[in-house]
Design an enzyme around this catalytic site. Sequence first.
Site, PDB file in Angstrom:
ATOM      1  N   TRP A   1      20.249 -13.944 101.937  1.00  8.28           N
ATOM      2  CA  TRP A   1      19.567 -12.724 101.490  1.00  8.28           C
ATOM      3  C   TRP A   1      18.238 -12.560 102.209  1.00  8.28           C
ATOM      4  CZ3 TRP A   1      14.810 -11.898  99.205  1.00  8.28           C
ATOM      5  CH2 TRP A   1      14.592 -10.624  98.651  1.00  8.28           C
ATOM      6  N   HIS A   2      17.588 -13.685 102.476  1.00  7.93           N
ATOM      7  CA  HIS A   2      16.276 -13.631 103.108  1.00  7.93           C
ATOM      8  C   HIS A   2      16.361 -13.209 104.562  1.00  7.93           C
ATOM      9  CE1 HIS A   2      14.848 -15.779  99.545  1.00  7.93           C
ATOM     10  NE2 HIS A   2      13.639 -15.411  99.904  1.00  7.93           N
ATOM     11  N   GLY A   3      17.459 -13.478 105.207  1.00  7.09           N
ATOM     12  CA  GLY A   3      17.541 -13.070 106.604  1.00  7.09           C
ATOM     13  C   GLY A   3      18.844 -13.480 107.235  1.00  7.09           C
TER      14      GLY A   3
END
Lengths: 352, 447
Positions: B304-306
């Site tokens: 989700w963060h990257g």
Amino acid sequence: MMKNKILITLFMLVLIVGGVSPFFDQASISFSERRSLAVFPDVWENGNLNAGFFDEADKYYSDHFLLRDEFRALKGFVISQIFHIGEYNGVFMQDNYLFKKDEFDQKAVERNIAIINEIAADFNNCYLTIIPNKAEYARGYHDNYDFNELVSFINEKAEITFIDISSSLSLEDYYRTDIHWRQEQIGGIAELLVSEMEMSWIAGKYENESYYPFYGALYAEIASSVKPDTLVYLDSETIKQAKVYDLESDKYITVYDQQDLLSPDAYDIFLGGPKAYLKIENPASKTDQKLIIFRDSFASSIAPLLIESFEQIELIDLRYYDRSLIKDLKLDNEATVLFMYGSQIINSYAVR
Amino acid sequence: MVFSSVSFIFYFLPIVIVAIYLLPKQRNLILLISSIFFYFYGEKMYVAILLFACLFNYAFARYLESHRSKRMLVLGVAVDLIALLYFKYTAFLLGLFNISVNIVLPIGISFFTFQGLSYLCDVYEGRVAAERRFIDFAAYLTMFPQLVAGPIVRYQDIAAELSVFKSSSDSFACGIRRFIVGLFKKLVIANTLGELAAILASLNEPTVVSYWLDAFFDALQIYFDFSAYSDMAIGMGLFFGFHFLENFNYPFIARSIREFWQRWHISLSTFFKDYVYIPLGGSKVKISRYIINMLIVWFLTGFWHGADWNFMLWGIYFAVLIIAEKLWLSRWLNDHRIFGHVYTFVLVVISFVIFTNPDLDRLLINFKGLLGLNVPLLNVETIYYCRNYLPFLLICLISATPLGHKLYERWQKKIGYAEIAVLMIMFMMAIGFLLDESFNPFLYFRF
């Protein structure tokens, strides 16, 4: 609760006053930051909406905010006094002075000395001097390289006489907020250089002219609570009568032009700032001595103190004048030549 | 537009505040219009994605409420995720086949997508009724205080406040306190940490000590930057009559990685717990299933963060630690409190080294530096920077603990009106840093 109502009132007041203030500020230059201030952008550009309008407007609001200089000084206070961060953005503050470290780049120095040797080969009487970074005189606060290491390296590589002026300088001879030395403090350096070059020194009688506040280059680089300097320039009849030819504009200028004090960099008062080639002639000269100085900005403030001792001084800044065109200047190869650079320049690739 | 900009603080925000308090009955409409403008200011045409998310989730939730089926929920979730998957992960997936594309990620898409997902799931589960008024729902999804970097606000948490605007000077003043503290944390602390970390990362001759110092600075910068944004979001929520849940609770005082994630980006960890981990069975399953569940949840958290290998590695790193704590370390950490603090702090700092290095070669160099492999322990240059930055690092470490908050709670009544002076001084300091900055976006904007 009354406390909350006061807080709300103050908060909204700050927001509103802060928001309105940029539209009352008419300044176009920031002297403390030595740059032009942003102009309010047009909404339309060439018939289209200006895509950068919002970013440019933000820059305008920030540039013209009420008490901008004071807010920046507050930041400097927080950084240095509350956080005790000694070095910030490459600049460090100590005892109300700003310093910028430089690096000893052997390759750059070797390159520059090779250029100096090449130019000096066409002249009979050449000398070299390097003005130390003022950080040299703030030892104990930082880890700037030892100037003596640079001098030793230069002495190994240079084929001309090196004049070491470092022991004749101290921290007080430099501006607090700028990298340069103070003209009113370097009369002794001028005399030292002339005598080391085995020439006759003629002392001048000067009147002090001063300008405040002078925000030096380092002040612009870092928000700081250091107080600005007083810029003093030394004037005399000899200086007033000197004729200064500027090759770039093909005009005669004066040694000091007071209009330059109103520019973003007040140091430009000394011979008009960065110039590729200047020829200073002293019609009242008592000697026929001639001097050629290959230089950077440090020479701008010491050259006026040398006028008294010379019939003619030529200043060439190789950052702006291509050295392959030196022959076009038809310099006198019997003249004495002085290569004068600050340590930051000798450690860089600025010379073309 | 970023919160820490002159345009936002001195123009956008006061205009919205004044408009809402002049027309309180139109609060949601004003919030919606201003939020769309806020998003348009930075993202231009991508505002269409936001508007689509509003329309789709509003309409689909109403349909889902009367046609509850898992199949319909899956369809809704899939549609919600399409934009996120395309903008965030296409380049990464194509990159696996050596196909290079340049896709710009619309700011905040991860956040408002997850808000839409949580809304659909909550309506499906019957936890909340589908919102009838489109303006109210759209105001919730687009609300600018938390639109671009959270916290991930669940509809059920603010549904009652959406329908009735209750304002009070006490609430507004609380909002001011949070806003000023957030602005101060971002501009004065986080940005300074970032500048110093950049210097440490570019030393001529790094040492073990400089690598660790840089890692500390990076971890603290991310914390102060992100928590500052949450503070400002919560503060602005209070301005407009909303009570957002806390997103950070002094995570660096945690005594285990599990506890750390109960204190760090709380809205995200609870999202994954409630919508992924628990539906998978949570911890009430066999050990092997539990491990798989954890790996899935943390893989997704990292992803989700990257869309990069380092983020997946980061997620799996936490999964392994949390599994190890659950299976073996939990009791021992409880019994050895000081060790627990040190263990957690060091492992979290290491995790942020992974987090901040998408280049795996660079990551390896950093790890070698941290472990002292072919790197000296200390040198003159490092000692110089230690001398310069250690006092500031200590101030940041102390500020990352609840000490300041506890002192404030104890003395708030005693210091009386002096509190206003302290807040105004902090506000002035923040403005000083703001005016001397160029561009300073929040780090979590890229998610």
